[in-house]
Design an enzyme around this catalytic site. Sequence first.
Site, PDB file in Angstrom:
ATOM      1  N   SER A 138      76.260  16.195  40.632  1.00  0.00           N
ATOM      2  CA  SER A 138      76.987  17.459  40.792  1.00  0.00           C
ATOM      3  C   SER A 138      76.357  18.244  41.925  1.00  0.00           C
ATOM      4  O   SER A 138      75.150  18.106  42.209  1.00  0.00           O
ATOM      5  CB  SER A 138      76.921  18.285  39.507  1.00  0.00           C
ATOM      6  OG  SER A 138      77.476  19.583  39.692  1.00  0.00           O
ATOM      7  N   TYR A 150      72.883  22.923  32.500  1.00  0.00           N
ATOM      8  CA  TYR A 150      73.645  21.785  33.004  1.00  0.00           C
ATOM      9  C   TYR A 150      73.153  21.402  34.392  1.00  0.00           C
ATOM     10  O   TYR A 150      72.950  20.216  34.703  1.00  0.00           O
ATOM     11  CB  TYR A 150      75.134  22.121  33.046  1.00  0.00           C
ATOM     12  CG  TYR A 150      75.970  21.129  33.830  1.00  0.00           C
ATOM     13  CD1 TYR A 150      76.323  19.910  33.271  1.00  0.00           C
ATOM     14  CD2 TYR A 150      76.387  21.421  35.130  1.00  0.00           C
ATOM     15  CE1 TYR A 150      77.086  18.989  33.986  1.00  0.00           C
ATOM     16  CE2 TYR A 150      77.152  20.513  35.852  1.00  0.00           C
ATOM     17  CZ  TYR A 150      77.496  19.297  35.281  1.00  0.00           C
ATOM     18  OH  TYR A 150      78.241  18.396  36.005  1.00  0.00           O
TER      19      TYR A 150
END
Length: 233
Positions: A138, A150
């Site tokens: 990501s 996250y």
Amino acid sequence: MTDSPVALITGGGSGIGAAVARRLLDAGHRVTVTGRGEERLREFAEQLGKPEELLTIRGDAADYDQVRTAVAATVERFGRLDTVVANAGYATHDTVAEGDPDGWRDMVLTNVLGPALLIRASIDRLKKTRGRIVLVGSVAGHVHTPGNIYGATKWAVTGLAENTRRQVTEYGVGVTLISPGRVETPFWDSYGSLPPGRLLTSDQLAESVVWAIRQPAGVDVNTVVVRPVGQPV
């Protein structure tokens, strides 16, 4: 068909994983997809007409026995393994100072342990085919954002990709980290809404994944960051 390449994709029943699976099937690959939701996997296979080139397996990406079973089933069905795509992952969409720790353990296990288990379970097969490992990271694994748990898991994936490359490159195995920006997928379901601004589609991101997988023999593309135009960070 026995010589056509074979890919195994975790979290492949929807979103990015499903888009990659469809594109690989269209390109003549044989594909295994895994996921926790048996109904979702069944619906995905039915949408594609249940092709013989597709194998679906219910399994938890953070459970080593289930990951090994998926690898073994893939090789038994198709005879080889050329690519693994560690796509399974999710976010709790909260922060270290204000979030609910009850959800963090499963997220860390899925996002960080899961890719490592897939590498460990598949590496002997990938050595034989001089294949490729694709880790879906990501942008959050390259850019710090306040309190983002996250994001911390994806920083770990960023490190795992390079650490893995340094070990397996001597075996002729490639490693690619694909780091997407904001993508319109079920990832946002637990968030409650899509984020503002332009988003990539799963199909657009899948093009980058498949491009990396289909590089010529001997070419190793290592890090690909893919943002929608207009996403500043």
